[in-house]
Design a protein around this motif. Structure first.
Motif, PDB file in Angstrom:
ATOM      1  N   GLU A   1       0.601 -49.465 -17.918  1.00 12.40           N
ATOM      2  CA  GLU A   1      -0.287 -48.447 -17.351  1.00 12.40           C
ATOM      3  C   GLU A   1      -0.057 -47.099 -18.051  1.00 12.40           C
ATOM      4  OE1 GLU A   1       1.072 -50.858 -15.583  1.00 12.40           O
ATOM      5  OE2 GLU A   1      -0.859 -51.729 -15.041  1.00 12.40           O
ATOM      6  N   ILE A   2       1.213 -46.814 -18.363  1.00 12.43           N
ATOM      7  CA  ILE A   2       1.498 -45.570 -19.080  1.00 12.43           C
ATOM      8  C   ILE A   2       0.818 -45.609 -20.451  1.00 12.43           C
ATOM      9  CG2 ILE A   2       3.326 -44.085 -20.035  1.00 12.43           C
ATOM     10  CD1 ILE A   2       3.207 -44.240 -16.937  1.00 12.43           C
ATOM     11  N   ALA A   3       0.840 -46.785 -21.098  1.00 17.12           N
ATOM     12  CA  ALA A   3       0.162 -46.916 -22.395  1.00 17.12           C
ATOM     13  C   ALA A   3      -1.338 -46.670 -22.244  1.00 17.12           C
ATOM     14  CB  ALA A   3       0.423 -48.299 -22.993  1.00 17.12           C
ATOM     15  N   LEU A   4      -1.889 -47.144 -21.128  1.00 15.44           N
ATOM     16  CA  LEU A   4      -3.320 -46.931 -20.856  1.00 15.44           C
ATOM     17  C   LEU A   4      -3.603 -45.432 -20.755  1.00 15.44           C
ATOM     18  CD1 LEU A   4      -5.843 -48.671 -20.145  1.00 15.44           C
ATOM     19  CD2 LEU A   4      -5.179 -48.486 -17.755  1.00 15.44           C
ATOM     20  N   LEU A   5      -2.741 -44.728 -20.030  1.00 14.95           N
ATOM     21  CA  LEU A   5      -2.933 -43.280 -19.890  1.00 14.95           C
ATOM     22  C   LEU A   5      -2.630 -42.559 -21.197  1.00 14.95           C
ATOM     23  CD1 LEU A   5      -1.331 -42.775 -16.366  1.00 14.95           C
ATOM     24  CD2 LEU A   5      -3.716 -43.203 -16.951  1.00 14.95           C
ATOM     25  N   ASP A   6      -1.774 -43.188 -22.030  1.00 15.50           N
ATOM     26  CA  ASP A   6      -1.392 -42.602 -23.318  1.00 15.50           C
ATOM     27  C   ASP A   6      -2.498 -42.685 -24.367  1.00 15.50           C
ATOM     28  OD1 ASP A   6       1.030 -41.511 -23.060  1.00 15.50           O
ATOM     29  OD2 ASP A   6       2.162 -43.093 -24.058  1.00 15.50           O
ATOM     30  N   LEU A   7      -3.635 -43.242 -23.985  1.00 16.41           N
ATOM     31  CA  LEU A   7      -4.738 -43.319 -24.948  1.00 16.41           C
ATOM     32  C   LEU A   7      -5.073 -41.937 -25.495  1.00 16.41           C
ATOM     33  CD1 LEU A   7      -7.215 -45.815 -23.268  1.00 16.41           C
ATOM     34  CD2 LEU A   7      -6.223 -46.032 -25.528  1.00 16.41           C
ATOM     35  N   GLY A   8      -4.790 -40.919 -24.706  1.00 16.72           N
ATOM     36  CA  GLY A   8      -5.005 -39.550 -25.180  1.00 16.72           C
ATOM     37  C   GLY A   8      -6.480 -39.234 -25.332  1.00 16.72           C
ATOM     38  N   GLU A   9      -6.824 -38.658 -26.484  1.00 15.12           N
ATOM     39  CA  GLU A   9      -8.214 -38.205 -26.678  1.00 15.12           C
ATOM     40  C   GLU A   9      -9.240 -39.331 -26.568  1.00 15.12           C
ATOM     41  OE1 GLU A   9      -8.944 -35.665 -29.980  1.00 15.12           O
ATOM     42  OE2 GLU A   9      -7.278 -34.342 -29.465  1.00 15.12           O
ATOM     43  N   PRO A  10      -8.938 -40.531 -27.123  1.00 13.89           N
ATOM     44  CA  PRO A  10      -9.925 -41.613 -26.931  1.00 13.89           C
ATOM     45  C   PRO A  10     -10.227 -41.871 -25.458  1.00 13.89           C
ATOM     46  CG  PRO A  10      -8.320 -42.238 -28.593  1.00 13.89           C
ATOM     47  CD  PRO A  10      -7.844 -40.929 -28.017  1.00 13.89           C
ATOM     48  N   LEU A  11      -9.208 -41.680 -24.595  1.00 18.51           N
ATOM     49  CA  LEU A  11      -9.438 -41.899 -23.165  1.00 18.51           C
ATOM     50  C   LEU A  11     -10.449 -40.874 -22.636  1.00 18.51           C
ATOM     51  CD1 LEU A  11      -8.724 -43.436 -20.571  1.00 18.51           C
ATOM     52  CD2 LEU A  11      -6.868 -41.816 -20.200  1.00 18.51           C
ATOM     53  N   LEU A  12     -10.324 -39.618 -23.115  1.00 18.35           N
ATOM     54  CA  LEU A  12     -11.265 -38.586 -22.666  1.00 18.35           C
ATOM     55  C   LEU A  12     -12.692 -38.943 -23.090  1.00 18.35           C
ATOM     56  CD1 LEU A  12      -9.206 -35.329 -23.384  1.00 18.35           C
ATOM     57  CD2 LEU A  12      -9.482 -36.565 -21.228  1.00 18.35           C
ATOM     58  N   ASP A  13     -12.819 -39.567 -24.286  1.00 16.66           N
ATOM     59  CA  ASP A  13     -14.152 -39.983 -24.738  1.00 16.66           C
ATOM     60  C   ASP A  13     -14.671 -41.157 -23.906  1.00 16.66           C
ATOM     61  OD1 ASP A  13     -14.024 -38.093 -26.689  1.00 16.66           O
ATOM     62  OD2 ASP A  13     -13.334 -39.472 -28.261  1.00 16.66           O
TER      63      ASP A  13
ATOM     64  N   ILE B   1      -5.641 -51.035 -26.959  1.00 18.53           N
ATOM     65  CA  ILE B   1      -6.277 -50.914 -25.637  1.00 18.53           C
ATOM     66  C   ILE B   1      -7.658 -50.284 -25.813  1.00 18.53           C
ATOM     67  CG2 ILE B   1      -6.095 -49.919 -23.334  1.00 18.53           C
ATOM     68  CD1 ILE B   1      -3.083 -49.839 -23.650  1.00 18.53           C
ATOM     69  N   ALA B   2      -7.703 -49.240 -26.649  1.00 20.22           N
ATOM     70  CA  ALA B   2      -8.995 -48.578 -26.900  1.00 20.22           C
ATOM     71  C   ALA B   2      -9.969 -49.564 -27.542  1.00 20.22           C
ATOM     72  CB  ALA B   2      -8.791 -47.362 -27.800  1.00 20.22           C
ATOM     73  N   GLU B   3      -9.482 -50.363 -28.505  1.00 14.49           N
ATOM     74  CA  GLU B   3     -10.357 -51.330 -29.172  1.00 14.49           C
ATOM     75  C   GLU B   3     -10.886 -52.372 -28.166  1.00 14.49           C
ATOM     76  OE1 GLU B   3     -11.940 -51.867 -31.784  1.00 14.49           O
ATOM     77  OE2 GLU B   3     -12.297 -54.042 -31.814  1.00 14.49           O
ATOM     78  N   ALA B   4     -10.017 -52.814 -27.274  1.00 13.81           N
ATOM     79  CA  ALA B   4     -10.444 -53.814 -26.286  1.00 13.81           C
ATOM     80  C   ALA B   4     -11.541 -53.235 -25.389  1.00 13.81           C
ATOM     81  CB  ALA B   4      -9.239 -54.257 -25.444  1.00 13.81           C
TER      82      ALA B   4
END
Ligand code: SF4
Ligand code: SF4
Ligand code: SF4
Length: 313
Positions: free
Chosen positions: A16-28, A170-173
């Motif tokens: 879950e931390i890795a999921l939150l660690d997506l950083g900027e891609p997560l914001l997109d 994770i972002a790619e998935a």
């Protein structure tokens, strides 16, 4: 806007931390997604706000992401409900894909389900030994006979291994699901992208992980001899690449440390343990001299029935 549900089962929360660690891609990504259930960020009562529902329920979603393996009856119930409620189920992290480290407890002589229960709920320093509510059975879900990966119970549509998975994957998935295309994830071994120098020579002695490999810290990885050739039981030959993301070197190798296999096995390798024996032989190492073969070779796979059965003992 596609709805996403996320769950953690027998998980350490690193995924879950890795999921939150997506950083900027997560914001997109966030404006394109609606998280309808994600216990790491928001409380969502399984039995309704007042606990009046008769059965455990998770909101309907297009994509379900599940980390952690299945260790107890609650994990299994949550997983089955997740499978019912989502169109696409993603196994996130090595625990979910092949069982991960928790499966080690089920190796011979390690105590198994009862050993885990006894330590966690009765003997551990953080438990009031023998008297707290956790010590009885009332609030503790039944342990299953062994820890298992998700695919042993339900259909998994996409596996994103790693302990934890690199945010790039994770972002790619998530992006591939949004764009309706197959995910492009690593499919080769750690060795295939490892920059170390293979010389084809070594003294054939197995070295303990506590020993220091030979390298010059001022020189790049490409100047360091392969750690397997140096006698360290590096699992790079049979471990899936990708821990360094799209462009990074394998993380442990970059830290001058042997790979321990945390991404799980390379999917197309039919027999990773036999393949590993071959890699040892190629490095001039006698594999039969290994101590604790199951602990070394099954460190992240012990909860996967097929891989467990192929174990070299
Ligand atoms: S895969 Fe690793 S990071 Fe993820 S839940 Fe398991 S132990 Fe934790
Ligand atoms: S065995 Fe380890 S150090 Fe050697 S090439 Fe493979 S990953 Fe790199
Ligand atoms: S080098 Fe091996 S053990 Fe280390 S992070 Fe990468 S896959 Fe995991």
């Amino acid at each position: 806007m596609p709805a996403i549900a996320e769950e953690w089962l027998n998980s350490c929360a690193g995924c879950e931390i890795a999921l939150l660690d997506l950083g900027e891609p997560l914001l997109d990504l966030l404006p394109q997604l609606e998280f309808v259930h994600i216990p790491v960020l928001a409380d969502n009562k399984y039995f309704g706000p007042l606990g009046r529902r008769k059965r455990l329920s998770i909101p309907r979603a297009v994509v379900g992401i599940v980390s952690g393996g299945v260790r107890n009856s609650e994990h299994l119930e949550v997983l089955r409900e997740m499978r019912r409620q989502v169109d696409v189920l993603v196994a996130l992290g090595t625990c979910a894909v092949t069982g991960g480290l928790p499966g080690l407890a089920d190796l011979p002589g390690q105590g198994g389900a009862e050993g885990v229960r006894d330590f966690v709920f009765r003997q551990s320093p953080s438990t009031v030994s023998g008297s707290g509510p956790q010590a009885g059975n009332e609030y503790v879900p039944d342990m299953l006979p062994r820890c298992t990966c998700l695919a042993e119970h339900v259909k998994v549509d996409l596996a994103v291994p790693g302990c934890p998975p690199h945010p790039d994957w994770i972002a790619e998935a998530v992006l591939s699901l949004l764009e309706g295309r197959p995910a492009v994830l690593p499919d080769r071994s750690v060795c295939s992208i490892c920059p170390t120098r293979r010389t084809g020579s070594g003294d054939g002695r197995i070295r303990r992980m506590l020993e220091q490999p030979v390298y010059d810290p001022d020189k790049p990885l490409s100047e360091m001899q392969c750690l397997l050739e140096q006698g360290f039981l590096c699992l790079g030959p049979v471990t899936l690449a990708g821990c360094g993301g799209r462009t990074g070197a394998p993380r442990c190798i970059a830290g001058r440390t042997p790979c321990r296999g945390c991404q799980g096995p390379v999917p197309h390798m039919a027999m990773p343990f036999a393949d590993y024996m071959g890699a040892l032989a190629a490095a001039g190492i006698d594999g039969t001299a290994m101590i604790d073969k199951p602990g070394c070779l099954s460190r992240f796979n012990a909860a996967h029935r097929l891989l467990q059965n192929l174990e070299v003992r």
